[in-house]
Design an enzyme around this catalytic site. Structure first.
Site, PDB file in Angstrom:
ATOM      1  N   GLU A  59      28.267  41.014  26.960  1.00  0.00           N
ATOM      2  CA  GLU A  59      28.223  41.459  28.360  1.00  0.00           C
ATOM      3  C   GLU A  59      29.323  42.468  28.676  1.00  0.00           C
ATOM      4  O   GLU A  59      29.300  43.100  29.723  1.00  0.00           O
ATOM      5  CB  GLU A  59      28.285  40.248  29.310  1.00  0.00           C
ATOM      6  CG  GLU A  59      29.666  39.669  29.580  1.00  0.00           C
ATOM      7  CD  GLU A  59      30.243  38.819  28.448  1.00  0.00           C
ATOM      8  OE1 GLU A  59      29.648  38.784  27.356  1.00  0.00           O
ATOM      9  OE2 GLU A  59      31.309  38.205  28.668  1.00  0.00           O
TER      10      GLU A  59
ATOM     11  N   HIS B 202      31.706  39.199  23.035  1.00  0.00           N
ATOM     12  CA  HIS B 202      31.221  39.345  24.410  1.00  0.00           C
ATOM     13  C   HIS B 202      30.223  40.488  24.563  1.00  0.00           C
ATOM     14  O   HIS B 202      30.631  41.608  24.918  1.00  0.00           O
ATOM     15  CB  HIS B 202      32.410  39.639  25.340  1.00  0.00           C
ATOM     16  CG  HIS B 202      33.306  38.481  25.596  1.00  0.00           C
ATOM     17  ND1 HIS B 202      33.134  37.630  26.668  1.00  0.00           N
ATOM     18  CD2 HIS B 202      34.392  38.025  24.926  1.00  0.00           C
ATOM     19  CE1 HIS B 202      34.089  36.705  26.651  1.00  0.00           C
ATOM     20  NE2 HIS B 202      34.856  36.918  25.609  1.00  0.00           N
TER      21      HIS B 202
ATOM     22  N   CYS C 257      31.734  32.973  24.099  1.00  0.00           N
ATOM     23  CA  CYS C 257      33.167  32.663  24.034  1.00  0.00           C
ATOM     24  C   CYS C 257      33.412  31.223  24.503  1.00  0.00           C
ATOM     25  O   CYS C 257      33.027  30.292  23.833  1.00  0.00           O
ATOM     26  CB  CYS C 257      33.943  33.711  24.841  1.00  0.00           C
ATOM     27  SG  CYS C 257      35.686  33.772  24.441  1.00  0.00           S
TER      28      CYS C 257
END
Lengths: 79, 225
Positions: free
Chosen positions: B199, B197, B89
């Site tokens: 994560e 994302h 990002c």
């Protein structure tokens, strides 16, 4: 010395912001707006005698992203 | 052998903790936390992560200030030595602004912030980061960004495609990115930037764990190396 740096999107790079502004102008009843491109104006106050080359490097290294933007340096002589 | 990683935090980063948790949970070793003003990275790192967020308030352009901070110079140097770098990002925006990856990330075509799970196609599963997926596999990963609209000139796009450097592609319209590109690799394959994302998708409680394989394979590949 006052210097204005005009940063604008390169021709051909889609400008969603400009498009939204265009749309809104039409919604306000302004006809005959053919196109809108939004850019930025960065005002610098630099030491007298700052070289054109330094100004150019400022634009290339930070103020404009050369992938998508062009810049124009305008020196305001009497400001 | 333990896995040595670092997560870089800039003023305005907000996914650095999520990234650190993901790396610790999957590798078993907590990453070093590195602050933007640090001039040097810890020694002999296996992995560097540039997290999401709004570094420096997105002043001037997203990622522009962070790309010129002292620690980013060290990250660029490390990437040049072959250290794997993952930018998510805002981290992807920093990677393009720093010149580690080509192109630029512009305001979403819709002008709207987009925040939802999106389907991605894995385009290249030959990289350090993507070998845990099947080529052509569809995975679901959250996005949350305002400036994810990937732009590069046609020659650059053709080169990225031709060299297999498009890692992930959106399967639906997300942000107006050219050729629906969601993530790209550098020419050496050790730098990956992506807007989604992973994560945020490493355990079922997140609503999905499709991001886990990215970290697992990268960590496994690096510890074995």
């Amino acid at each position: 010395m006052k210097v204005h740096i005009h940063v604008s999107l390169k021709p051909g790079v889609l400008d969603p912001q400009g498009r939204a502004i265009h749309h809104e102008l039409e919604a306000l009843g302004f006809s005959g707006v053919n196109d809108v491109r939004a850019g930025k104006l960065i005002e610098l106050d630099v030491a007298d005698g700052t070289s054109d080359d330094d100004l150019d490097q400022m634009c290339r290294k930070l103020l404009a992203n050369m992938v998508i933007e062009n810049y124009r340096i305008e020196k305001l002589e009497n400001a | 052998m333990s896995f040595r990683s670092a997560v870089i935090t800039f003023p305005g980063s907000n996914c650095d903790r999520d990234m650190a948790v993901a790396l610790e949970q999957i590798s078993g070793t907590a990453p070093a936390r590195v602050w933007h003003g640090d001039a040097e990275l810890p020694e002999s790192l296996d992995f560097i992560a540039l997290p999401g967020g709004f570094s420096y308030g997105d002043y001037l352009r997203s990622g522009a200030m962070a790309a010129r901070s002292p620690i980013t110079k060290a990250v660029v140097a490390a990437a040049g030595r072959g250290v794997p770098v993952l930018g998510i990002c805002n981290g992807f925006q920093v990677l393009t602004e720093s010149g580690l990856l080509p192109g630029a990330l512009m305001r979403n075509a819709s002008q709207n912030f987009v925040c939802r799970d999106v389907p991605l196609r894995v385009e290249n599963n030959q990289s350090l980061f993507t070998s845990g997926y099947d080529s052509g596999e569809t995975i679901h990963i959250p996005v949350a960004h305002h400036d994810g609209n990937f732009f590069a000139d046609e020659d650059t796009l053709d080169r990225l495609e031709g060299e297999g450097r498009v890692a992930f592609r959106y399967l639906d319209s997300v942000n107006g990115s050219q050729r629906d590109i969601a993530g790209i690799l550098n020419d050496a394959g050790n730098v990956l930037g992506m807007m989604p994302h992973p994560e945020r998708a490493i355990e079922d409680a997140h609503g999905g764990s499709d991001g886990r394989a990215l970290f697992e394979t990268a960590i496994k590949g690096l510890v074995a190396a």
